[in-house]
Design an enzyme around this catalytic site. Structure first.
Site, PDB file in Angstrom:
ATOM      1  CE  LYS A 211      -1.837  -1.471   3.721  1.00  0.00           C
ATOM      2  NZ  LYS A 211      -2.622  -1.694   4.967  1.00  0.00           N
ATOM      3  CB  THR A 244      -5.950   8.637   7.246  1.00  0.00           C
ATOM      4  OG1 THR A 244      -5.000   9.183   8.183  1.00  0.00           O
ATOM      5  CG2 THR A 244      -6.265   9.654   6.167  1.00  0.00           C
ATOM      6  N   GLY A 246      -6.800   3.895  10.857  1.00  0.00           N
ATOM      7  CA  GLY A 246      -7.538   2.647  10.669  1.00  0.00           C
ATOM      8  C   GLY A 246      -7.806   2.290   9.225  1.00  0.00           C
ATOM      9  CB  THR A 247      -7.165   3.924   5.943  1.00  0.00           C
ATOM     10  OG1 THR A 247      -5.847   4.294   6.344  1.00  0.00           O
ATOM     11  CG2 THR A 247      -8.069   5.120   6.023  1.00  0.00           C
ATOM     12  N   GLY A 248      -5.722   1.310   6.936  1.00  0.00           N
ATOM     13  CA  GLY A 248      -4.975   0.107   6.534  1.00  0.00           C
ATOM     14  C   GLY A 248      -5.671  -1.160   6.973  1.00  0.00           C
ATOM     15  CB  CYS A 249      -6.515  -2.593  10.245  1.00  0.00           C
ATOM     16  SG  CYS A 249      -7.265  -1.277  11.130  1.00  0.00           S
TER      17      CYS A 249
END
Ligand SMILES: Cc1ncc(COP(=O)(O)OP(=O)(O)O)c(N)n1
Ligand SMILES: Cc1ncsc1CCOP(=O)(O)O
Ligand SMILES: [Mg+2]
Length: 527
Positions: A211, A244, A246-249
């Site tokens: 990402k 933003t 928590g966007t990754g998980c």
């Protein structure tokens, strides 16, 4: 039934566990074959007290995607929009107990991992996955929170590489995590991301998604997907917002949710990315907390917004009776654009496209604004042919673009994830590219000869069928279609042919309402 007390064996933690057992242990419910199986994701992650990331985000993301989510908690963090103030790691035997409770009782389709703060916890997870194999394993190698706090020690890297990466269907590291997993490899450019994806694939995951959101000074966010053979660059419009966290998980749990629903990997990723972009866009001005990084709202769909009169996100069945307008025909019959659009909708049109090839922008926009009111009053989507600017200016539901019009990727970046994008396709290659670029449907034709569009190559029913069979997207047929042949078109026997798009069959006629009703009857009969 009797209650048992058992204390955690680990000396570091005095955790008292209450375990309630059913009498003789008989199962409390009886299964029968009519029971509904709901797609099921088990998340193995840390609790985020701020609820923007971790277990809490996974639960919300899965709920938003219509998937059941069970939870094994590996750590409890004291965390907020400023950062991580404390971490309490669960003893590995209690993580094992949670894993056993869920995996021994529930039909878990996909396991998704978040924060795994100790190698002992990684090992018990590895053991559980061998004992209770699942359909897919999504590893989000959470090691550094996006606020920069390290959530796991350096020994974790070998734990991930030796025990989990070889079992993973996909790993979704951000730039920092990819670097950590590659012993500090520098990732500063998109080409570094390609190299990292290839190197990470060597550790055994079937797919890798690196990402690129945190890539320094990149214009729009690009992720690199590698499946061991092909690379895909997945670009998305960057939403300017502080929210933003928590966007990754959440991306990983959305991918897990789509996999649990049966999507192939690349589709799962594309849907997950579009959902996150939509949620970020919706949440961009929400204020939660005083720190630099706020959470976003996963459950936006539950909220009624000013767009409530807007039809929901694209529904392929909207392609059933697709009315495409034509100014020359309106002029010939002395019809106004609003009259013909009203008549078409009243007659059964399920979607409308304004195709004003030669109109000046001012009158095109005026017509579009008038038609938007009519369409949304009837909850029918309105698309604009070719002119992205006009679509934006009147907040249309989307656009239809041809092979020589603006590229889909650019249109998607301008319009955002919520708008509908249709693409004209004559070949399987066109159809594949439309899918890769993130279109919502394809228009295939001309199926039969037509005078409405000059020098238009006719593909015939065979050409239409070939494209439909190759297309991962829903298809609408177009070109020379009317009440005499619409049934033949719909009966070519491909499930993703969702309807017909017509111009002269409705609009080169004296009474648009009558003609549309007739076509609607023929189509209804045919399906
Ligand atoms: C549903 C649908 N399919 C195809 C077309 C053709 O688009 P048009 O802009 O008229 O021609 P190309 O740009 O595709 O060559 C359409 N309008 N609608
Ligand atoms: C816009 C377009 N794209 C392919 S054929 C065509 C014209 C269809 O018009 P008609 O329905 O009158 O044949
Ligand atoms: Mg065009």
């Amino acid at each position: 039934g009797p209650f048992f007390f058992c204390k955690s064996s680990s000396s570091r933690h005095r955790t008292r566990t209450f375990v309630a057992m059913q009498g003789d242990g008989a199962s409390a419910t009886t299964k029968n074959n009519s029971d509904l199986k709901i797609p099921h994701v088990l998340t193995v992650a840390g609790s985020d007290s701020g609820a923007g990331a971790g277990i809490q985000a996974d639960l919300k993301a899965c709920a938003a995607r219509g998937v059941y989510c069970s939870t094994v908690i590996t750590a409890v963090t004291a965390q907020n929009t400023v950062g991580v103030q404390g971490v309490n790691i669960m003893p590995e035997d209690f993580v094992a107990a949670q894993l056993n409770s869920v995996l021994s009782d529930m039909q878990v389709d996909v396991v998704k991992t978040g924060m795994l703060p100790s190698t002992d916890i990684i090992k018990v997870l590895h053991q559980s996955l061998r004992e209770f194999p699942v359909r897919a394993l999504v590893i989000d190698p959470v090691m550094v929170s996006t606020s920069g706090d390290v959530l796991a020690g350096p020994s974790i890297v070998s734990g991930f590489r030796d025990n989990l990466l070889p079992m993973a269907d996909i790993i979704t590291p951000n730039i920092k995590e990819a670097s950590a997993l590659l012993d500090g490899m520098q990732l500063a450019t998109v080409s570094d991301m390609y190299s990292a994806a290839k190197l990470l694939h060597c550790f055994g995951p079937r797919n890798v998604l690196v990402k690129g959101g945190d890539l320094p000074d990149s214009s729009d966010a690009v992720d690199i997907f590698f499946d061991g053979e092909n690379f895909h660059e997945l670009r998305s419009a960057r939403v300017k917002t502080r929210n933003t966290h928590g966007t990754g998980c959440s991306l990983a749990s959305c991918i897990a949710a789509e996999l649990a629903k049966g999507s192939p990997m690349l589709s799962a990723i594309k849907v997950a990315k579009r959902f996150i972009e939509t949620a970020l866009d919706y949440s961009k001005d929400i204020v939660i907390g005083n720190g630099p990084q706020g959470p976003f709202d996963h459950l936006l769909r539950l909220k009624s917004t000013s767009r409530s009169c807007r039809p929901e996100a694209f529904n392929p069945s909207d392609l059933f009776l697709y009315a495409v307008t034509d100014p020359r025909m309106n002029k010939k019959w002395g019809h106004s654009i609003t009259d013909v659009v009203k008549a078409a909708i009243e007659g059964g049109a399920t979607i409308v496209q304004l195709r004003e090839k030669d109109a000046d922008t001012g009158s095109f926009l005026e017509a579009a604004q008038a038609c938007i009111e009519i369409c949304h009053h009837h909850r029918v989507p309105l698309l604009i042919n070719d002119r992205i600017d006009v679509a934006l200016a009147c907040d249309a539901d989307g656009v239809h673009i041809g092979q020589s019009d603006m590229p889909v990727r650019v249109a998607r970046a301008l319009l955002g994830p919520e708008k509908i994008i249709g693409v004209s396709c004559k070949t399987p290659e066109h159809a594949h590219q439309a899918w890769v670029d993130g279109a919502d449907y394809i228009g295939c034709g001309g199926v039969y000869p037509t005078n409405t569009k000059e020098n238009n190559l006719t593909v015939g029913l065979d050409g239409l069928k070939t494209v439909c069979l190759a297309s991962k997207l829903p298809v609408v047929a177009i070109g020379g279609i009317g009440i005499s042949n619409a049934s033949d078109v719909m009966k070519i026997g491909v499930p993703n042919l969702k309807g017909v798009a017509v111009v002269s069959a409705l609009f080169d006629r004296e009474c648009v309402l009558t003609e549309t009703k007739k076509l609607c009857a023929v189509l209804t009969e045919a399906i």
